[in-house]
Enzyme design. Structure first.
Site, PDB file in Angstrom:
ATOM      1  CD  GLU A   1      47.582  64.258  85.886  1.00  0.00           C
ATOM      2  OE1 GLU A   1      48.576  63.536  86.021  1.00  0.00           O
ATOM      3  OE2 GLU A   1      47.301  64.858  84.847  1.00  0.00           O
TER       4      GLU A   1
ATOM      5  NE  ARG B   1      51.555  62.986  89.177  1.00  0.00           N
ATOM      6  CZ  ARG B   1      52.094  61.856  89.585  1.00  0.00           C
ATOM      7  NH1 ARG B   1      51.526  61.169  90.569  1.00  0.00           N
ATOM      8  NH2 ARG B   1      53.189  61.373  89.028  1.00  0.00           N
TER       9      ARG B   1
ATOM     10  CG  HIS C   1      52.559  65.230  74.789  1.00  0.00           C
ATOM     11  ND1 HIS C   1      51.730  65.107  75.887  1.00  0.00           N
ATOM     12  CD2 HIS C   1      53.753  64.727  75.161  1.00  0.00           C
ATOM     13  CE1 HIS C   1      52.415  64.553  76.876  1.00  0.00           C
ATOM     14  NE2 HIS C   1      53.639  64.314  76.468  1.00  0.00           N
TER      15      HIS C   1
ATOM     16  CG  ASN D   1      50.485  67.222  82.456  1.00  0.00           C
ATOM     17  OD1 ASN D   1      51.444  66.455  82.444  1.00  0.00           O
ATOM     18  ND2 ASN D   1      49.301  66.877  82.930  1.00  0.00           N
TER      19      ASN D   1
ATOM     20  CE  LYS E   1      50.776  61.137  86.009  1.00  0.00           C
ATOM     21  NZ  LYS E   1      50.541  62.219  85.028  1.00  0.00           N
TER      22      LYS E   1
ATOM     23  CG  HIS F   1      54.352  68.065  79.362  1.00  0.00           C
ATOM     24  ND1 HIS F   1      55.015  69.030  80.085  1.00  0.00           N
ATOM     25  CD2 HIS F   1      55.094  66.935  79.485  1.00  0.00           C
ATOM     26  CE1 HIS F   1      56.097  68.490  80.631  1.00  0.00           C
ATOM     27  NE2 HIS F   1      56.180  67.222  80.284  1.00  0.00           N
TER      28      HIS F   1
ATOM     29  CG  HIS G   1      59.556  64.546  76.969  1.00  0.00           C
ATOM     30  ND1 HIS G   1      58.223  64.579  76.618  1.00  0.00           N
ATOM     31  CD2 HIS G   1      59.610  64.932  78.275  1.00  0.00           C
ATOM     32  CE1 HIS G   1      57.511  64.965  77.676  1.00  0.00           C
ATOM     33  NE2 HIS G   1      58.326  65.180  78.685  1.00  0.00           N
TER      34      HIS G   1
ATOM     35  CD  GLU H   1      59.874  67.596  81.866  1.00  0.00           C
ATOM     36  OE1 GLU H   1      59.036  68.243  82.525  1.00  0.00           O
ATOM     37  OE2 GLU H   1      59.582  66.861  80.903  1.00  0.00           O
TER      38      GLU H   1
ATOM     39  CE  LYS I   1      56.554  63.865  89.177  1.00  0.00           C
ATOM     40  NZ  LYS I   1      56.870  63.197  87.928  1.00  0.00           N
TER      41      LYS I   1
ATOM     42  NE  ARG J   1      45.727  39.586  91.232  1.00  0.00           N
ATOM     43  CZ  ARG J   1      45.681  38.282  91.489  1.00  0.00           C
ATOM     44  NH1 ARG J   1      46.350  37.781  92.509  1.00  0.00           N
ATOM     45  NH2 ARG J   1      44.961  37.492  90.747  1.00  0.00           N
TER      46      ARG J   1
HETATM   47  N1  LIG Z   1      56.889  58.491  84.674  1.00  0.00           N
HETATM   48  C1  LIG Z   1      56.909  59.799  84.577  1.00  0.00           C
HETATM   49  O1  LIG Z   1      56.391  60.520  85.429  1.00  0.00           O
HETATM   50  C2  LIG Z   1      57.593  60.424  83.401  1.00  0.00           C
HETATM   51  C3  LIG Z   1      57.842  61.793  83.399  1.00  0.00           C
HETATM   52  C4  LIG Z   1      58.545  62.333  82.335  1.00  0.00           C
HETATM   53  C5  LIG Z   1      58.973  61.511  81.300  1.00  0.00           C
HETATM   54  N2  LIG Z   1      58.712  60.170  81.339  1.00  0.00           N
HETATM   55  C6  LIG Z   1      59.195  59.279  80.274  1.00  0.00           C
HETATM   56  O2  LIG Z   1      60.609  59.265  80.315  1.00  0.00           O
HETATM   57  C7  LIG Z   1      61.103  58.898  79.042  1.00  0.00           C
HETATM   58  C8  LIG Z   1      62.279  59.773  78.683  1.00  0.00           C
HETATM   59  O3  LIG Z   1      63.258  59.622  79.661  1.00  0.00           O
HETATM   60  P1  LIG Z   1      64.760  60.106  79.366  1.00  0.00           P
HETATM   61  O4  LIG Z   1      64.748  61.453  78.800  1.00  0.00           O
HETATM   62  O5  LIG Z   1      65.512  59.843  80.603  1.00  0.00           O
HETATM   63  O6  LIG Z   1      65.201  59.151  78.178  1.00  0.00           O
HETATM   64  P2  LIG Z   1      66.071  57.795  78.123  1.00  0.00           P
HETATM   65  O7  LIG Z   1      65.712  56.875  79.189  1.00  0.00           O
HETATM   66  O8  LIG Z   1      65.958  57.327  76.717  1.00  0.00           O
HETATM   67  O9  LIG Z   1      67.553  58.323  78.335  1.00  0.00           O
HETATM   68  C9  LIG Z   1      68.084  59.217  77.388  1.00  0.00           C
HETATM   69  C10 LIG Z   1      69.321  58.632  76.677  1.00  0.00           C
HETATM   70  O10 LIG Z   1      70.432  58.803  77.532  1.00  0.00           O
HETATM   71  C11 LIG Z   1      71.063  57.559  77.796  1.00  0.00           C
HETATM   72  N3  LIG Z   1      71.509  57.655  79.184  1.00  0.00           N
HETATM   73  C12 LIG Z   1      70.736  57.779  80.282  1.00  0.00           C
HETATM   74  N4  LIG Z   1      71.488  57.975  81.356  1.00  0.00           N
HETATM   75  C13 LIG Z   1      72.779  57.978  80.948  1.00  0.00           C
HETATM   76  C14 LIG Z   1      74.029  58.161  81.598  1.00  0.00           C
HETATM   77  N5  LIG Z   1      74.096  58.457  82.899  1.00  0.00           N
HETATM   78  N6  LIG Z   1      75.151  58.055  80.860  1.00  0.00           N
HETATM   79  C15 LIG Z   1      75.082  57.816  79.520  1.00  0.00           C
HETATM   80  N7  LIG Z   1      73.934  57.675  78.846  1.00  0.00           N
HETATM   81  C16 LIG Z   1      72.795  57.749  79.556  1.00  0.00           C
HETATM   82  C17 LIG Z   1      70.026  56.510  77.517  1.00  0.00           C
HETATM   83  O11 LIG Z   1      70.620  55.280  77.138  1.00  0.00           O
HETATM   84  C18 LIG Z   1      69.266  57.143  76.365  1.00  0.00           C
HETATM   85  O12 LIG Z   1      69.939  56.924  75.150  1.00  0.00           O
HETATM   86  C19 LIG Z   1      59.948  59.029  78.078  1.00  0.00           C
HETATM   87  O13 LIG Z   1      59.516  57.745  77.693  1.00  0.00           O
HETATM   88  C20 LIG Z   1      58.864  59.720  78.891  1.00  0.00           C
HETATM   89  O14 LIG Z   1      57.559  59.340  78.511  1.00  0.00           O
HETATM   90  C21 LIG Z   1      58.027  59.625  82.361  1.00  0.00           C
HETATM   91 ZN   LIG Z   2      57.831  65.913  80.613  1.00  0.00          ZN
END
Ligand SMILES: NC(=O)c1ccc[n+]([C@@H]2O[C@H](COP(=O)([O-])OP(=O)(O)OC[C@H]3O[C@@H](n4cnc5c(N)ncnc54)[C@H](O)[C@@H]3O)[C@@H](O)[C@H]2O)c1
Ligand SMILES: [Zn+2]
Length: 369
Positions: free
Chosen positions: A237, A242, A253, A246, A143, A249, A267, A185, A227, A121
């Site tokens: 939100e 908040r 999306h 988006n 999130k 987005h 993304h 972003e 942020k 939990r």
């Molecule tokens: N929780 C939230 O508020 C929030 C906000 C925005 C996005 N997201 C989510 O985040 C995800 C995307 O995150 P992302 O863009 O970081 O993608 P990711 O985690 O896939 O990382 C991108 C790529 O870079 C590589 N990588 C990461 N750091 C590295 C480093 N320092 N050196 C070498 N390689 C590295 C990873 O292995 C991957 O292949 C999506 O699933 C999205 O929905 C969440």
């Molecule tokens: Zn985003």
């Protein structure tokens, strides 16, 4: 090092931004790691680049890293890896008072955060974001989610981390395309509410992407502070504040859905184009000058992010894209909240957007070079 407080009522935490934080992991986590064994979730790319650094830092502080290494990519943010991660944490004997470490991009952060939210939990977790997107966006704000067959981020929880350590050195091994994608972003924070920060991006963004350390520290710490402020005002939100995060987005999306959430369009690339489309659509509605929308497009293009549908390889009809929007999880009783702009730094939530008109607008954008 910059320290940015996130003032969530009852659960405040810090985001520390600077170079060389991972080698000092033990010092930063002092008092939080109660046991010798420390569970860390990461992906194989990040493990290859930074696993040894983290392992040595923990060893120096008298700890031993226990790794769970998932494959890189969006597929790891699903039921299978969630179940596997939770079972693994249970096998490791993790208790509610323990801290789980998430070393990686947004995928590892979202997966680990959600596992931490539901394990017993809710136990603690620490974000060690390694992508620019994770440092400026996903690691802050609580999130967490996984994807399901029906769409992205459909199952999740609000669960704030106990600490976020954004080591700027890790950006050195991030693939350049991922770095630029995360930069979308950063620009977003300027476009939402701070024309001065957008102007800073326009002047310094490309040098920041090129590797300038001081500019990187400013870009990341500014973004985190922006942020943090929004999240502290509207954690769940509910007030609309908040929702401003988006921007770009809803279009984004739809573009991601059209390209199958694949590496055809990352993304941040989809969000970059989404922000340009939001600006151009706002101009079409007479809300903001066309010239301002073109300033946004020019900077997105200068950062080598897509500023036109053509550049993103999108050729479908506008109606196809608005069709994807109907499946957006922000759909609320038949209407889709849309973020539009009255100017750079003046984003607002519009609730009466006519999707048929958006489709017509997108049809007109298809041929733009
Ligand atoms: N929780 C939230 O508020 C929030 C906000 C925005 C996005 N997201 C989510 O985040 C995800 C995307 O995150 P992302 O863009 O970081 O993608 P990711 O985690 O896939 O990382 C991108 C790529 O870079 C590589 N990588 C990461 N750091 C590295 C480093 N320092 N050196 C070498 N390689 C590295 C990873 O292995 C991957 O292949 C999506 O699933 C999205 O929905 C969440
Ligand atoms: Zn985003």
């Amino acid at each position: 090092m910059a320290v940015i407080p996130v003032d969530i009522a009852g659960r405040p935490y810090e985001v520390r931004v600077g170079a060389g934080l991972l080698p000092e992991l033990g010092v930063h986590c002092r008092g939080r790691l109660r046991k010798r064994l420390v569970p860390i979730v990461t992906d194989s790319n990040v493990h290859a680049a930074w696993g040894p650094v983290v392992e040595a830092a923990l060893l120096e502080a008298g700890h031993e890293a226990r790794w769970r290494i998932v494959p890189p990519g969006e597929a790891s943010k699903g039921w299978e890896q969630l179940a596997g991660t939770v079972e693994w944490l249970l096998d490791e004997g993790v208790e509610r008072g323990d801290h789980i470490l998430a070393l990686g991009g947004g995928i590892v952060g979202d997966l680990t955060g959600f596992a931490a939210a539901i394990l017993k939990r809710g136990c603690h977790f620490i974000q060690l974001p390694t992508s620019l997107l994770a440092q400026v966006d996903s690691s802050v704000g609580g999130k967490t989610a996984i994807n399901t067959g029906a769409g992205k981020n459909l199952v999740g929880a609000f669960h704030q981390p106990a600490l976020v350590l954004a080591d700027l050195d890790v950006l050195g091994t991030l693939p350049p395309r991922e770095l630029r994608s995360g930069y979308a972003e950063v620009v977003k924070y300027g476009l939402i509410s701070d024309a001065d920060f957008f102007a800073w991006c326009a002047a310094n963004g490309t040098a920041m992407l090129g590797g300038d350390a001081a500019l990187r520290e400013y870009a990341v710490s500014y973004s985190v502070a922006a942020k943090a402020k929004i999240v502290a005002e509207d954690e769940f939100e509910t007030t609309g504040k908040r929702a401003l995060l988006n921007l770009g987005h809803t279009f984004g999306h739809a573009l991601e859905a059209e390209t199958g959430f694949s590496d055809k369009l990352l993304h941040g690339e989809a969000v970059a184009l989404g922000m340009v489309l939001a600006a151009r659509y706002s101009a079409r509605l007479g809300l903001m000058p066309s010239a301002s929308a073109e300033i946004v497009a020019a900077h997105i293009g200068a950062a080598e992010l897509p500023a036109t549908l053509k550049a993103a390889g999108i050729t479908c009809a506008g109606r196809t894209l608005t069709g994807h929007m109907l499946h957006d999880k922000k759909m609320d009783a038949g209407t889709l909240p849309f973020l539009l702009m009255r100017g750079i730094g003046e984003t607002f939530l519009a609730k009466d957007v006519d999707l048929a008109d958006v489709a017509k607008f997108l049809d007109g954008e298809i041929n733009r070079n």
